[in-house]
Design an enzyme around this catalytic site. Structure first.
Site, PDB file in Angstrom:
ATOM      1  N   HIS A 368     -30.593  71.626  87.879  1.00 19.26           N
ATOM      2  CA  HIS A 368     -29.682  72.529  88.578  1.00 19.26           C
ATOM      3  C   HIS A 368     -28.670  71.724  89.384  1.00 19.26           C
ATOM      4  O   HIS A 368     -29.007  70.704  89.973  1.00 19.26           O
ATOM      5  CB  HIS A 368     -30.466  73.468  89.508  1.00 19.26           C
ATOM      6  CG  HIS A 368     -31.023  74.659  88.800  1.00 19.26           C
ATOM      7  ND1 HIS A 368     -30.439  75.899  88.857  1.00 19.26           N
ATOM      8  CD2 HIS A 368     -32.104  74.796  87.992  1.00 19.26           C
ATOM      9  CE1 HIS A 368     -31.146  76.756  88.119  1.00 19.26           C
ATOM     10  NE2 HIS A 368     -32.163  76.104  87.585  1.00 19.26           N
ATOM     11  N   PRO A 369     -27.435  72.193  89.433  1.00 18.74           N
ATOM     12  CA  PRO A 369     -26.402  71.474  90.199  1.00 18.74           C
ATOM     13  C   PRO A 369     -26.509  71.761  91.688  1.00 18.74           C
ATOM     14  O   PRO A 369     -27.090  72.765  92.114  1.00 18.74           O
ATOM     15  CB  PRO A 369     -25.107  72.045  89.624  1.00 18.74           C
ATOM     16  CG  PRO A 369     -25.474  73.463  89.263  1.00 18.74           C
ATOM     17  CD  PRO A 369     -26.903  73.380  88.760  1.00 18.74           C
ATOM     18  N   VAL A 424     -27.984  82.908  94.183  1.00 14.83           N
ATOM     19  CA  VAL A 424     -26.868  83.246  95.065  1.00 14.83           C
ATOM     20  C   VAL A 424     -26.472  84.720  94.957  1.00 14.83           C
ATOM     21  O   VAL A 424     -25.877  85.263  95.891  1.00 14.83           O
ATOM     22  CB  VAL A 424     -25.644  82.353  94.765  1.00 14.83           C
ATOM     23  CG1 VAL A 424     -25.962  80.899  95.080  1.00 14.83           C
ATOM     24  CG2 VAL A 424     -25.189  82.498  93.329  1.00 14.83           C
TER      25      VAL A 424
END
Length: 468
Positions: A368-369, A424
């Site tokens: 994951h970034p 998010v």
């Protein structure tokens, strides 16, 4: 690679949100009454069968008599044709009724068939003979279905538009559907609403039937002992479906059972009870099938459980960030129609993720970034990550906000060894920052578990985007 065996049963159906039925006139309930006409089509050596009938009569627990006629059983069935049918016909002639007619029974009932037609009742097919089909070879059952359709049209003057075998086999619904001649098949008890099935190139509407709101329970050990019990059960069912709205209530009747005077009164009282309510649609099963097909036509779509491995991985390999191995392993699970939804695929992928080794799951986390990190600035995120971060406003940070995220990212990775991960779409920009600041202080063990939960949540959102 050969596709693993698939589990054919659909244990999801419409799920928590059944479609709006939109019954005609805004009705809350579609009430559908079936009159089974079986008398003269039951097991009998006169009909070429090996033994006498033993099912659904006043002789509870009766046994078949091999090679012999059973005079008592025959006369019970004869009562249904001679007296019970006419009692019910007088009571129901003004209502839209569906008859499940056994073809060989109809052939022995010219007066009754004439009365059915004059009343405007739908006459659906109840098979060639009222016998057990569970051990019947597929080819034989297919031939009997064809003969039932042929004989039905010969007797009634028009082909049946509905089918119900009743004493069915595992092949019955498919074989009936494969004829391509039927608006609906009723050999299912799986729902309160019609639903579609796919059988090869043919889309078949299934209009489920009932065994609980059914007078057959007068002839079973744990059934109704008196008409009042039948009436109470029918009223309770109707009241609940009426309160829910948008449902179908099926009622199953037999001439030799509820056609007895001590039970018929309960049926009359129930009909009067229902007619005392507004917004009720009495309909034949054909009318319900026509309405459903027009209102909810079937639309084929790619089904995950039908995909080969390459297609499955191509569709779902990116759901867990850069971790196609999860989809590869999920493909080998016991998938079926219940996995043809976002929730179903998510359950399969999550099972693989949860049972993977610690290092494998850590690899997923590290794939994951960073939030609003260098990859985002360089526009090198996956399309999914780009969309997710933009949805929370992380693509439009001020210089101070971006610097704050970079600092938090560095502190978090230095402490825990993997990027901060959060779904998010569940948050605003401010709540993301609040969670970021709070979770940095967690133990790495606790944060690993939380990050894994967030990865699953992200996957859930992605699948909903893909599958709806």
């Amino acid at each position: 690679m050969t596709q693993p065996p698939r589990y054919p049963r659909d244990m999801t159906g419409y799920g928590a949100t059944p479609p709006e039925a939109h019954w005609p006139g805004g009705a809350r309930v579609a009430v559908q009454i079936v009159l089974n006409y079986e008398e003269g089509g039951e097991n009998n050596i006169l009909h070429g069968d090996a033994a006498s009938e033993a099912f659904l009569s006043e002789i509870v627990g009766a046994a078949a008599w091999p090679g012999q006629r059973h005079a008592n059983m025959e006369s019970i069935y004869e009562y249904g044709a001679r007296a019970g049918f006419w009692r019910l016909h007088r009571m129901l002639a003004h209502l839209p009724i569906t008859v499940y007619g056994v073809a060989t029974a109809l052939a022995r009932a010219p007066e009754q068939v004439k009365a059915m037609k004059e009343a405007g009742w739908e006459i659906a097919s109840h098979g060639l003979k009222w016998i057990e089909h569970k051990d019947m070879p597929e080819a034989e059952e297919r031939a009997q279905i064809a003969e039932a359709l042929r004989l039905h049209e010969e007797i009634v003057g028009s082909p049946p538009r509905g089918w119900y075998t009743g004493r069915s086999s595992e092949n019955t619904i498919r074989l009936a559907a494969e004829t391509g001649a039927l608006k609906y098949v009723a050999d299912s008890y799986a729902d309160d609403l019609p639903y579609w099935g796919e059988f090869g190139d043919h889309d078949q509407l299934i209009v489920p039937y009932t065994l609980d709101c059914n007078d057959m329970r007068f002839a079973t050990p744990q059934g109704f002992n008196a008409g009042a019990q039948f009436l109470d059960y029918l009223k309770a069912t109707f009241d609940e479906l009426y309160a829910e709205g948008g449902r179908m209530m099926s009622i199953g009747l037999h001439c030799r059972l509820v056609g007895r005077p001590g039970r018929a009164q309960a049926l009359r009282q129930f009909i009067e009870y229902v007619q005392g309510h507004a917004d009720v649609w009495f309909a034949t099963r054909e009318e319900i099938a026509d309405h459903w097909a027009a209102t909810h036509p079937h639309q084929r779509r790619p089904r995950p459980s039908d995909m080969d491995q390459a297609t499955f991985v191509d569709n779902f390999g990116g759901i867990f960030e850069h971790s196609a191995w999860i989809a590869e392993r999920a493909f080998d699970l016991e998938l079926g129609p219940t996995h043809d939804t976002a929730t179903g695929v998510h359950a399969a992928l999550s099972r693989v993720f949860r049972t993977a080794s610690h290092d494998e799951r850590l690899g997923v986390l590290r794939a994951h970034p960073d939030l609003a990190g260098k990859l985002a600035t360089a526009k090198k995120l996956t399309a999914e990550s780009t969309h997710e971060q933009a949805g929370a406003g992380l693509d439009a940070l001020t210089d101070d906000e971006r610097a704050r995220f970079e600092t938090l990212n560095s502190e978090y990775v230095e402490k825990h060894g993997f990027p901060f991960i959060i779904a998010v779409r569940d948050h605003t920009k401010s709540s993301i920052v609040e969670n970021f600041q709070r979770r940095i202080d967690h133990s790495t063990e606790a944060e690993f578990a939380e990050a894994c939960r967030q990865v699953e949540r992200i996957a859930e959102f992605r699948l909903k985007d893909l599958l709806g």
